[in-house]
Write a protein that holds these residues in place. Structure first.
Motif, short mmCIF file in Angstrom:
data_model
loop_
_atom_site.label_atom_id
_atom_site.label_comp_id
_atom_site.label_asym_id
_atom_site.label_seq_id
_atom_site.Cartn_x
_atom_site.Cartn_y
_atom_site.Cartn_z
N ALA A 1 1.00 3.99 -2.94
CA ALA A 1 0.84 5.31 -2.75
C ALA A 1 1.79 6.23 -3.20
CB ALA A 1 0.46 5.51 -1.20
N TRP A 2 3.20 5.76 -3.17
CA TRP A 2 4.15 6.52 -3.50
C TRP A 2 4.33 6.45 -4.95
CZ3 TRP A 2 8.19 5.25 -6.97
CH2 TRP A 2 8.98 5.96 -7.06
N TYR A 3 3.92 5.43 -5.91
CA TYR A 3 3.79 5.41 -7.32
C TYR A 3 2.71 6.45 -7.76
CZ TYR A 3 3.12 3.44 -12.04
OH TYR A 3 2.98 3.27 -13.08
N SER A 4 1.65 6.26 -7.32
CA SER A 4 0.35 7.06 -7.50
C SER A 4 0.75 8.75 -7.53
CB SER A 4 -0.77 6.57 -6.87
OG SER A 4 -1.17 5.56 -7.27
N SER A 5 1.39 8.92 -6.35
CA SER A 5 1.72 10.28 -6.19
C SER A 5 2.94 10.86 -7.21
CB SER A 5 2.13 10.78 -4.76
OG SER A 5 3.53 9.92 -4.54
N ARG A 6 3.42 10.15 -7.79
CA ARG A 6 4.41 10.33 -8.81
C ARG A 6 4.30 11.17 -10.23
NH1 ARG A 6 7.85 11.69 -5.30
NH2 ARG A 6 7.11 10.44 -3.55
N GLY A 7 3.02 11.03 -10.56
CA GLY A 7 2.50 11.62 -11.69
C GLY A 7 2.61 10.79 -13.01
N THR A 8 2.57 11.35 -14.06
CA THR A 8 2.35 10.90 -15.47
C THR A 8 3.81 10.40 -15.83
OG1 THR A 8 0.36 12.29 -16.00
CG2 THR A 8 1.60 11.03 -17.87
N ARG B 1 4.45 6.96 -14.40
CA ARG B 1 3.69 6.12 -14.95
C ARG B 1 4.04 5.56 -16.47
NH1 ARG B 1 -1.94 8.38 -12.61
NH2 ARG B 1 -1.60 7.55 -10.49
N ARG C 1 1.01 -1.20 0.02
CA ARG C 1 -0.28 -0.02 0.04
C ARG C 1 0.89 1.28 0.01
NH1 ARG C 1 -3.84 -3.06 4.06
NH2 ARG C 1 -5.21 -3.72 2.61
N GLN C 2 1.91 1.14 0.80
CA GLN C 2 2.78 2.39 0.72
C GLN C 2 3.45 2.65 -0.62
OE1 GLN C 2 5.81 1.59 3.80
NE2 GLN C 2 4.19 2.43 5.42
#
Length: 143
Positions: free
Chosen positions: A92-99, A102, A88-89
């Protein structure tokens, strides 16, 4: 005449717990069952770990393997709980990094899948099926 059923005693195990209780009183069967759970759980866990870098349910398979092991082993229950938190951590880190992150992760995953398919000889096999025999399509392991 209608009779009312007596409520079940909550102290009597039912279903799966009753099955495990019957195994527990027979040490040889209990040991065989725990060994079986360990073998199946470890196999699923290893398969999941190998599948993590590839598109698909790698992490789900890891959690399933640990879940199988956690039915019998306390260390697996603790590891599963710890790993869920770390997963989960990380997400959350990956999702907060932006496009940009990704896109980079998608490109790295694509490159890993293509490299694996090439090393395993998939491109050479498919090329042979359609009559294309380019040398670079063949796996470096087959040379």
């Amino acid at each position: 005449m209608i009779t009312e059923l007596e409520p079940r005693s909550t102290s009597e195990p039912t279903g799966w717990r009753a099955f495990r209780a019957r195994l527990t009183v027979r040490p040889t069967l209990n040991l065989a069952y725990r060994i079986g759970v360990a073998v199946v759980g470890a196999a699923v866990l290893v398969l999941g770990i190998l599948a993590i870098p590839y598109p698909g349910p790698g992490w789900a398979i890891v959690f399933a393997g640990l879940g199988i092991l956690a039915t019998e082993f306390a260390w697996a229950r603790r590891a599963l709980s710890w790993l869920r938190g770390k997963y989960r951590q990380g997400m959350a880190w990956y999702s907060s990094r932006g496009t940009a992150m990704r896109v980079f992760a998608a490109a790295a995953t694509f490159a890993l899948v293509v490299a694996t398919l090439w090393i395993l000889g998939t491109f050479g096999l498919l090329g042979g099926w359609i009559g294309v025999e380019w040398q670079w399509l063949h796996s470096p392991l087959s040379r």
